[in-house]
Design a protein around this motif. Structure first.
Motif, PDB file in Angstrom:
ATOM      1  N   ILE A 189      -2.349   0.520 -16.211  1.00  0.00           N
ATOM      2  CA  ILE A 189      -3.307  -0.627 -16.177  1.00  0.00           C
ATOM      3  C   ILE A 189      -3.179  -1.094 -14.905  1.00  0.00           C
ATOM      4  N   ALA A 190      -4.485  -1.023 -14.194  1.00  0.00           N
ATOM      5  CA  ALA A 190      -4.618  -1.530 -12.597  1.00  0.00           C
ATOM      6  C   ALA A 190      -5.760  -2.770 -12.916  1.00  0.00           C
ATOM      7  N   ASN A 191      -5.003  -4.017 -12.488  1.00  0.00           N
ATOM      8  CA  ASN A 191      -5.824  -5.124 -12.760  1.00  0.00           C
ATOM      9  C   ASN A 191      -5.431  -6.199 -11.677  1.00  0.00           C
ATOM     10  N   ALA A 192      -6.317  -6.814 -10.930  1.00  0.00           N
ATOM     11  CA  ALA A 192      -6.163  -7.613  -9.579  1.00  0.00           C
ATOM     12  C   ALA A 192      -5.563  -8.947 -10.087  1.00  0.00           C
ATOM     13  N   TYR A 193      -5.752  -9.648 -11.339  1.00  0.00           N
ATOM     14  CA  TYR A 193      -5.205 -10.795 -11.481  1.00  0.00           C
ATOM     15  C   TYR A 193      -4.602 -10.689 -12.895  1.00  0.00           C
ATOM     16  N   PHE A 194      -3.092 -10.479 -12.753  1.00  0.00           N
ATOM     17  CA  PHE A 194      -2.375 -10.222 -13.970  1.00  0.00           C
ATOM     18  C   PHE A 194      -1.575 -11.299 -14.377  1.00  0.00           C
ATOM     19  N   PHE A 195      -1.831 -12.212 -15.246  1.00  0.00           N
ATOM     20  CA  PHE A 195      -1.168 -13.195 -15.927  1.00  0.00           C
ATOM     21  C   PHE A 195      -1.443 -13.349 -17.210  1.00  0.00           C
ATOM     22  N   PRO A 196      -1.350 -12.288 -18.172  1.00  0.00           N
ATOM     23  CA  PRO A 196      -1.658 -12.363 -19.455  1.00  0.00           C
ATOM     24  C   PRO A 196      -0.868 -13.152 -20.436  1.00  0.00           C
TER      25      PRO A 196
ATOM     26  N   LEU B 268       1.693  -0.239 -14.085  1.00  0.00           N
ATOM     27  CA  LEU B 268       0.951  -1.405 -13.968  1.00  0.00           C
ATOM     28  C   LEU B 268       0.856  -1.384 -12.298  1.00  0.00           C
ATOM     29  N   ILE B 269      -0.552  -1.447 -11.963  1.00  0.00           N
ATOM     30  CA  ILE B 269      -0.788  -1.570 -10.606  1.00  0.00           C
ATOM     31  C   ILE B 269      -1.493  -2.823 -10.251  1.00  0.00           C
ATOM     32  N   MET B 270      -0.528  -3.647  -9.462  1.00  0.00           N
ATOM     33  CA  MET B 270      -0.841  -5.086  -9.164  1.00  0.00           C
ATOM     34  C   MET B 270      -1.331  -5.039  -7.733  1.00  0.00           C
ATOM     35  N   GLN B 271      -1.426  -6.627  -7.401  1.00  0.00           N
ATOM     36  CA  GLN B 271      -1.968  -6.768  -6.016  1.00  0.00           C
ATOM     37  C   GLN B 271      -0.612  -6.883  -5.038  1.00  0.00           C
ATOM     38  N   GLY B 272      -0.763  -6.117  -3.966  1.00  0.00           N
ATOM     39  CA  GLY B 272       0.393  -6.248  -3.075  1.00  0.00           C
ATOM     40  C   GLY B 272      -0.193  -7.111  -1.693  1.00  0.00           C
ATOM     41  N   GLN B 273      -1.557  -7.112  -1.477  1.00  0.00           N
ATOM     42  CA  GLN B 273      -2.128  -7.737  -0.530  1.00  0.00           C
ATOM     43  C   GLN B 273      -3.296  -8.493  -1.173  1.00  0.00           C
ATOM     44  N   PRO B 274      -2.938  -9.575  -1.806  1.00  0.00           N
ATOM     45  CA  PRO B 274      -3.990 -10.227  -2.625  1.00  0.00           C
ATOM     46  C   PRO B 274      -4.981 -11.007  -1.640  1.00  0.00           C
ATOM     47  N   ASP B 275      -6.150 -11.271  -2.264  1.00  0.00           N
ATOM     48  CA  ASP B 275      -7.122 -12.217  -1.909  1.00  0.00           C
ATOM     49  C   ASP B 275      -6.824 -13.598  -1.917  1.00  0.00           C
ATOM     50  N   VAL B 276      -6.192 -13.593  -2.914  1.00  0.00           N
ATOM     51  CA  VAL B 276      -5.797 -14.935  -3.471  1.00  0.00           C
ATOM     52  C   VAL B 276      -4.186 -15.047  -3.602  1.00  0.00           C
ATOM     53  N   ALA B 277      -3.193 -15.641  -2.901  1.00  0.00           N
ATOM     54  CA  ALA B 277      -2.012 -15.494  -2.577  1.00  0.00           C
ATOM     55  C   ALA B 277      -1.326 -15.940  -4.140  1.00  0.00           C
ATOM     56  N   PHE B 278      -1.820 -16.896  -4.791  1.00  0.00           N
ATOM     57  CA  PHE B 278      -1.396 -17.185  -6.039  1.00  0.00           C
ATOM     58  C   PHE B 278      -1.120 -16.118  -7.110  1.00  0.00           C
TER      59      PHE B 278
ATOM     60  N   GLU C 159       2.811  -2.152  -6.510  1.00  0.00           N
ATOM     61  CA  GLU C 159       1.676  -3.225  -5.778  1.00  0.00           C
ATOM     62  C   GLU C 159       0.980  -2.346  -4.631  1.00  0.00           C
ATOM     63  N   TYR C 160      -0.271  -2.442  -4.862  1.00  0.00           N
ATOM     64  CA  TYR C 160      -1.275  -2.011  -3.754  1.00  0.00           C
ATOM     65  C   TYR C 160      -1.491  -2.617  -2.737  1.00  0.00           C
ATOM     66  N   CYS C 161      -0.980  -2.061  -1.577  1.00  0.00           N
ATOM     67  CA  CYS C 161      -0.827  -2.691  -0.265  1.00  0.00           C
ATOM     68  C   CYS C 161      -1.575  -2.378   0.709  1.00  0.00           C
ATOM     69  N   GLN C 162      -2.556  -1.484   0.448  1.00  0.00           N
ATOM     70  CA  GLN C 162      -3.493  -1.083   1.693  1.00  0.00           C
ATOM     71  C   GLN C 162      -4.646  -2.135   1.891  1.00  0.00           C
ATOM     72  N   ARG C 163      -5.241  -2.925   0.710  1.00  0.00           N
ATOM     73  CA  ARG C 163      -6.018  -3.917   1.044  1.00  0.00           C
ATOM     74  C   ARG C 163      -6.231  -4.691  -0.409  1.00  0.00           C
ATOM     75  N   PRO C 164      -7.092  -5.760  -0.387  1.00  0.00           N
ATOM     76  CA  PRO C 164      -7.070  -6.559  -1.755  1.00  0.00           C
ATOM     77  C   PRO C 164      -7.444  -5.462  -3.088  1.00  0.00           C
ATOM     78  N   LEU C 165      -6.776  -5.526  -3.898  1.00  0.00           N
ATOM     79  CA  LEU C 165      -7.278  -4.953  -5.257  1.00  0.00           C
ATOM     80  C   LEU C 165      -8.142  -5.930  -6.117  1.00  0.00           C
ATOM     81  N   HIS C 166      -9.179  -5.163  -6.497  1.00  0.00           N
ATOM     82  CA  HIS C 166     -10.053  -6.117  -7.401  1.00  0.00           C
ATOM     83  C   HIS C 166     -10.413  -5.463  -8.656  1.00  0.00           C
ATOM     84  N   GLY C 167     -10.093  -4.409  -9.074  1.00  0.00           N
ATOM     85  CA  GLY C 167     -10.004  -3.537 -10.212  1.00  0.00           C
ATOM     86  C   GLY C 167      -9.625  -4.355 -11.390  1.00  0.00           C
TER      87      GLY C 167
END
Length: 433
Positions: free
Chosen positions: A254-261, A281-291, A312-320
């Motif tokens: 699962i690759a999901n940008a905003y994970f709080f199910p 799970l692939i989550m945001q490591g460099q999020p566009d929204v810190a929360f 945690e994907y750290c290259q750029r913001p994950l939006h997938g």
């Protein structure tokens, strides 16, 4: 609008009525469609050329829904293509979200309107005391259907921040191009959202879902549209995830940008790992929204201790917003796994049973996790364990009911409003969400 586009598509009489929140009045459960061709599109570099070429080739009709459209190089190119299409007699309907497209200027909308493009805004609102008031129940879908022959669906908006040359804040995201019988369902759905009277092409009919579908690759090219509204289909996307997780036997990614199910999804992810499924799970490591990162990390301990691997994907913001299960099941769409997408927003995903597509998505996500992610250790840090356990306990139990609670927020009857450029004056605001 200033001028009504010419309807060139043969249609049947009204099939159903549209409701104020953009949902369909009758219960339509789209079933599985076989014989489709699917192409994974990664980021704007793959997505925009495919979509723009299809729009340039349009001869009858363009239906486009998006959460965000900016007046940058991508938005301006899209505007020019849509204007050219309308001027050559193509029916063009563009549905935008009033929150996500709040930066669009009057001039941008006026140029589309004057050319004959039907522009409509979902729940438009001005700022009140400098603040936006229409945060919830967004039109979050990203769908394009051209001539009822080709469709695109995913998480990519029409903005330059989906291109690598945007810089460190460029988003990592996915969409899919669909060719084949499933396009009829996507067309029917998009048309059903595009006006007070819903008319559809001859030949569309409800497809019954097969009673049992396994994830071993039987019947490649199977596609099913699932969507979320605030009426009959409040949990369809979530239920699709739950069903897939319960049937998983080999792997889940699962690759999901905003994970709080909610608790149900967390429990099924945990249960899959407990019975020996390789769960990543692939989550945001460099999020566009810190929360988003903070919220997801509150859940890590609960999942890590059961064997779930978290990157945690750290290259750029994950939006997938993508996932795969075993060798054939995949999903691509607009829905995050958070309370906004699961309980409030209007969303749409496609479910896919296709071994080739599943493998391609797996290879792309595996490349991402191996080369651009950091893997979370089970015991991330011994310090602050009491605080983490306490907060995790509260969050864990709140999540049992949080999606339902957010669904109780006032609906305020959001509407899909046709826009003429005169009405646009004085409606300017900003958002980057």
């Amino acid at each position: 609008m200033n001028s009504a586009p010419v309807e060139k598509v043969a249609v049947d009489p009204i099939v159903m009525d549209q409701l104020p929140d953009g949902s369909m009045a009758k219960d339509v459960d789209y079933g599985w469609q076989s014989g489709n061709q699917l192409e994974l599109l990664e980021n704007g570099e793959a997505y925009f050329p495919k979509v723009f070429e299809a729009l340039r080739q349009a001869r009858q009709e363009i239906l486009l829904e998006t959460f965000i459209l900016f007046e940058d190089k991508v938005g301006l190119e899209l505007q020019g293509i849509l204007i050219e299409a309308a001027q050559r007699g193509v029916k063009v309907v563009v549905s935008l979200d009033g929150f996500g497209c709040g930066e669009l200027s009057s001039g941008f909308i006026a140029e589309l309107s004057k050319a004959g493009v039907s522009v409509q805004m979902f729940d438009p609102a001005s700022k009140t005391l400098g603040f936006r008031t229409n945060w919830f129940r967004r039109l979050h879908r990203k769908i394009v259907v051209v001539d009822a022959k080709v469709a695109f669906i995913g998480g990519i908006n029409f903005s330059a921040d989906h291109l690598e040359d945007f810089g460190p804040e460029a988003k990592q995201d996915y969409a899919v191009q669909v060719l084949g019988p499933a396009v009829a369902d996507l067309h029917h759905f998009a048309l059903a959202q595009s006006g007070p009277q819903v008319r559809t092409r001859r030949g569309w009919q409800r497809r019954e879902q097969p009673p049992s579908l396994r994830f071993t690759g039987e019947g490649d090219g199977l596609v099913r549209l699932v969507y979320r509204d605030n009426l009959q289909h409040r949990s369809d996307i979530e239920e699709a995830y739950l069903d897939a997780l319960r049937k998983a036997r080999q792997r889940v990614v699962i690759a999901n940008a905003y994970f709080f199910p909610g608790y149900r999804l967390l429990r099924e992810i945990r249960n899959a790992a407990r019975r020996g499924v390789q769960v990543q799970l692939i989550m945001q490591g460099q999020p566009d929204v810190a929360f988003a990162k903070l919220a997801a990390r509150m859940l890590y301990d609960y999942l890590l201790k059961e064997g779930v691997v978290i990157h945690e994907y750290c290259q750029r913001p994950l939006h997938g917003k993508v996932a795969l299960v075993d060798e054939a099941w995949s999903t691509v769409g607009s829905s995050n796994l958070d309370p906004l997408s699961l309980s409030l927003n209007l969303e749409a995903n496609v479910l896919i049973l296709d071994r080739g597509f599943n493998q391609q998505l797996y290879e792309r996500l595996e490349h991402l996790s191996r080369n651009h992610c950091k893997t979370m250790p089970e015991n991330r840090t011994p310090r602050g364990w009491l605080w983490r356990v306490t907060v995790g306990f509260v969050v864990f139990h709140v999540l049992r009911h949080f999606p339902a609670w957010t669904g109780w927020l006032p609906a305020h009857k959001p509407r899909l409003k046709p826009f003429v450029h005169e009405e646009r004056q004085g409606y300017d605001s900003s958002t980057r969400h």
